[in-house]
Design a protein around this motif. Structure first.
Motif, short mmCIF file in Angstrom:
data_model
loop_
_atom_site.label_atom_id
_atom_site.label_comp_id
_atom_site.label_asym_id
_atom_site.label_seq_id
_atom_site.Cartn_x
_atom_site.Cartn_y
_atom_site.Cartn_z
N GLU A 147 -83.33 -16.55 -20.90
CA GLU A 147 -83.74 -17.77 -20.28
C GLU A 147 -83.84 -18.82 -20.79
OE1 GLU A 147 -84.37 -18.75 -17.45
OE2 GLU A 147 -84.96 -16.36 -15.69
N THR A 148 -84.68 -19.03 -21.67
CA THR A 148 -84.63 -19.54 -23.71
C THR A 148 -83.41 -20.04 -23.94
OG1 THR A 148 -86.66 -17.58 -24.40
CG2 THR A 148 -85.48 -19.49 -24.77
N GLN A 176 -82.45 -23.37 -21.60
CA GLN A 176 -82.92 -23.97 -21.77
C GLN A 176 -82.60 -24.59 -22.56
OE1 GLN A 176 -86.94 -22.72 -22.68
NE2 GLN A 176 -87.64 -21.52 -20.56
N ARG A 197 -81.17 -28.46 -23.04
CA ARG A 197 -81.56 -29.73 -24.32
C ARG A 197 -80.61 -30.15 -24.97
NH1 ARG A 197 -86.34 -25.16 -25.62
NH2 ARG A 197 -88.06 -25.45 -24.83
N SER A 243 -92.79 -25.67 -25.87
CA SER A 243 -91.97 -26.51 -24.94
C SER A 243 -92.83 -27.76 -24.96
CB SER A 243 -92.52 -26.28 -23.22
OG SER A 243 -94.54 -26.15 -23.40
#
Length: 776
Positions: free
Chosen positions: A123-124, A127, A131, A313
């Motif tokens: 999941e990270t 992300q 980005r 975050s």
């Protein structure tokens, strides 16, 4: 921030020692904070400010345009060595030094996503891919990153998104690129088809710990507390909390978010690498935890303006910016210090409602700081300091302001050090603000008319800052976390409590100290929870340990620490009982007779406590023997860490044999030996021997800390892991139940170890019954 505090402190203490005696006396005898500040600030010279600036140059927080490439290359080296954790942290450092919307930041995010993928942080990883794209990741490099995205989505079971990503990738690929990644694409397509034939369920979103942390019956008098406690005041011990009813162990009494907190840089992490060249590769808490909510994270999101502040975050970063960092960041660079003044004199006035009669904040400080001991008939006095006019005590600035600074108890040197540090800050604020006023003011008002008012307000803010600096020693609360350590060879985790941050908690600060407290304090993020650790009767005081605990140090050491930091002599039951204790000392730190194993007694020369035994030995000899033993244990621990398990076991067994000649079975060093042996046997997969040694270590912990202590809970957790891995099902279930019972009292159900225990229990209960063979 990790500022050069020690060097600055030494410099100011040297300056203090060189002051004329008359000036030292003036500061020592000053009765108010205002007088201390005035006397000290007049002694601040330009060379002092230059010294501080020189020290601070090594701690620059600006973004260095050359740093991202360095950190990316260092991260690549770690990645090639398959040290993905180390690579992740180094890529994060590169991100912190990169400007938004640049190739540098997009490359660092993309590289970090690759390391996170190998760590199983899918999941990270996704992300970070988003980005990287958002900051302009180069088109020529997109295919490889999109493949990684598709792999993450497939692994997470998000098949529709994975299929769309693959389809987009195929349609946008050039012919030359398609040939290179064709095999990987085909493999991914097959994985999607295979998974589509299975029943897929998306992983449930993790529930937030705070959802179950609401106070059941809120206190009408004290915010963040339950109705089980009441606020009282006494001329001798000040404000304190008592139980309004009988309280059971584990009952939640206080749940309070910090009024303010700051992350401690902390010790070097085990991930630390050498300091090679211009940029620092040292890894600290500042690289691993969110600077606002303190959440542990490998994928930090940096402040756009500086390289220091990092968050878990984008949301946390924005909240920090809105609350304080927009000012802090400007102050760090001294580019727009006028923002600080405008915030102090403007925005903060919105908190006037926290102060008696909603007075103007500057007037409040002027009155409360300059005339601390004077009374004013026009002021509405509340029965208990920190409460509003309705008698309510809340987590607000009024409560913080009324925490005791203990001005009269601090040493003159400490007061001078704090006052001069604040003066240096005020001098910088004043210079920057006057520059803004003289260059940017459009008002027709003469500049000379503006400056005196500014100086007057800065003096008041300076005195306020001095008050808060002096409050820190007695009122700042260590925000701790349980860090679990696990070696490559050992799947049994050790845990230790570490200081993560420092916070101000006005309600928690109401608790008085006991060396044997009846509460347990723990933290989730910046929220402190206070639970009853034992049964508390109606009318009894709610007590907290400030650090010196009876199970960790003797009465003399506790008294010295409490007197030097908190300015009081402790008369709690634990201290009173130790006054009447014999010279034997506690079992976990005593020596025993070599002949009959009875505890030794005495001071310089120890004699056997058994009257029929004549054994006697000097304390120095036994202390030297203990030190030699501890050196041997350290050598064994080093062998254990390096994977030389058999050698470690042989050395530890020798240590245990030597310990039996002069240490009781309950001694803490004996417990350490047994714990190390348990780890060594666990690493070899000999769960039976591991459990046997850990049970002996558990006995030492119980004697020292008590059967219901948090330390006992952590040891039981380790024992449950050993039984679980050894498939000793009845023993595992029994130990899990004991560990849960203890840890629930101290932490509540959202604790990580409790969650792990529940998973182990579910797994064991789901196992099919072991078939019983026919009787012969």
């Amino acid at each position: 921030m990790d500022l050069p505090v020690d060097e600055w402190k030494s410099y100011l203490l040297q300056k203090w020692s060189l002051l004329p005696k008359s000036i030292q006396v003036s500061i020592s005898t000053a009765e108010t904070l205002s007088d201390i500040f005035l006397h000290s600030s007049s002694l601040l010279q330009s060379e002092d400010e230059m010294f501080l600036k020189r020290l601070s140059r090594g701690y620059l927080v600006e973004k260095d345009p050359n740093a991202p490439l360095f950190y990316r290359e260092e991260g690549n080296k770690k990645f090639q060595e398959k040290d993905y954790m180390g690579a992740t942290v180094l890529y994060s450092k590169g991100v912190s030094h990169s400007r938004p919307n640049t190739e540098d930041i997009s490359l660092c995010y993309a590289n970090r996503s690759a390391a996170l993928f190998h760590l199983g942080q899918y999941e990270t990883c996704l992300q970070d891919i988003i980005r990287a794209q958002m900051h302009g990741y180069p088109e020529r490099l997109q295919p490889k990153m999109m493949l990684r995205k598709a792999e993450c989505l497939v692994t997470l079971g998000r098949l529709q998104e994975a299929g769309q990503t693959i389809s987009d990738l195929e349609s946008n690929l050039a012919a030359s690129q398609f040939k290179i990644i064709q095999r990987t694409l085909c493999h991914l397509k097959m994985k999607v088809r295979e998974k589509e034939t299975l029943t897929e369920t998306s992983p449930a979103a993790p529930t937030k710990a705070f959802e179950n942390m609401d106070l059941r019956e809120k206190n009408e008098q004290i915010s963040s507390a339950t109705s089980s406690v009441s606020l009282c005041i006494d001329p001798l011990k000040g404000r304190y909390l008592i139980a309004t009813k009988d309280i059971l162990p584990g009952e939640l009494l206080v749940r309070e978010d910090a009024f303010v907190s700051v992350l401690n840089p902390g010790e070097m992490s085990p991930l630390c690498y050498g300091l090679d060249g211009k940029w620092n590769t040292r890894v600290t808490n500042g690289d691993l935890y969110c600077h606002r909510c303190l959440k542990h994270t490998l994928a930090t999101v940096p402040c756009d303006g500086c390289s220091y502040a990092k968050y878990c975050s984008q949301e946390c970063m924005q909240q920090a910016w809105d609350l304080y960092h927009s000012i802090e960041c400007s102050l760090a660079r001294f580019e727009d210090v006028g923002k600080v003044i405008r915030r102090l004199c403007g925005d903060i006035s919105n908190k006037d409602i926290c102060l008696p009669e909603s007075k103007n904040l500057v007037q409040t400080f002027s009155y409360d700081l300059e005339g601390e001991s004077e009374k004013n008939d026009k002021t509405v006095e509340t029965p208990i300091p920190g409460c509003d006019i309705n008698g309510k005590y809340e987590n607000n600035y009024n409560a913080v302001f009324n925490l005791l600074p203990h001005t009269e108890n601090h040493s003159p040197e400490h007061k001078f050090l704090c006052a001069l540090s604040v003066s240096a800050l005020c001098r910088q604020l004043e210079a920057a603000s006057l520059q803004i006023l003289t260059t940017g003011s459009k008002s027709s008002q003469p500049k000379t008319a503006v400056a005196p008012a500014l100086c007057q307000e800065l003096h008041i803010w300076g005195v306020a800052m001095l008050r808060h600096m002096l409050q820190l020693q007695c009122n700042a609360q260590a925000i701790t976390t349980i860090q679990q350590t696990e070696s490559k060879e050992n799947i049994i985790t050790n845990s230790k409590q570490v200081r993560l941050a420092t916070g101000i908690f006005p309600v928690v600060s109401l608790l008085n100290h006991s060396c044997s407290p009846n509460t347990s304090v723990s933290f989730i993020s910046t929220v402190a929870t206070v639970r009853a650790s034992v049964q508390i009767g109606k009318g009894q005081e709610i007590l907290h340990c400030y650090g010196p605990h009876e199970s960790r140090m003797g009465a003399a050491e506790r008294q010295q620490k409490l007197r030097s930091q908190y300015f009081f002599d402790c008369n709690c039951p634990a201290c009173q009982n130790e006054k009447h204790r014999t010279t034997t000392g506690s079992k976990w730190e005593a020596f025993c007779c070599n002949r009959c194993r009875t505890l030794m007694q005495g001071d310089d020369v120890l004699s056997c406590g058994n009257t029929s035994c004549t054994e006697a030995v000097s304390r120095d000899r036994l202390v030297s023997q203990l030190q030699d033993l501890q050196q041997q244990i350290k050598m064994a621990q080093k062998l254990l860490k390096n994977g030389k398990l058999e050698q470690a076991i042989q050395l530890l067994l020798g240590c245990r044999y030597d310990a039996e000649s002069f240490l009781p079975a309950e001694h803490s060093v004996v417990g350490e030996i047994e714990d190390d042996l348990a780890q060594a046997y666990a690493a070899l997969g000999d769960w039976q021997k591991s459990a046997a040694h850990l049970q002996k270590s558990l006995h030492v912990v119980e004697v020292r800390h008590g059967p219901s202590s948090v330390e006992m809970g952590h040891e039981l957790f380790k024992l449950a892991q050993i039984f679980f891995n050894g498939f000793a099902i009845p023993e595992a279930l029994n130990t899990i139940q004991k560990a849960e019972k203890v840890l629930l009292v101290h932490y509540g159900p959202w604790n990580d170890e409790i969650q792990e225990l529940q998973k182990m229990k579910s797994c064991l209960l789901d196992l099919p019954p072991i078939p019983v063979g026919p009787s012969v």
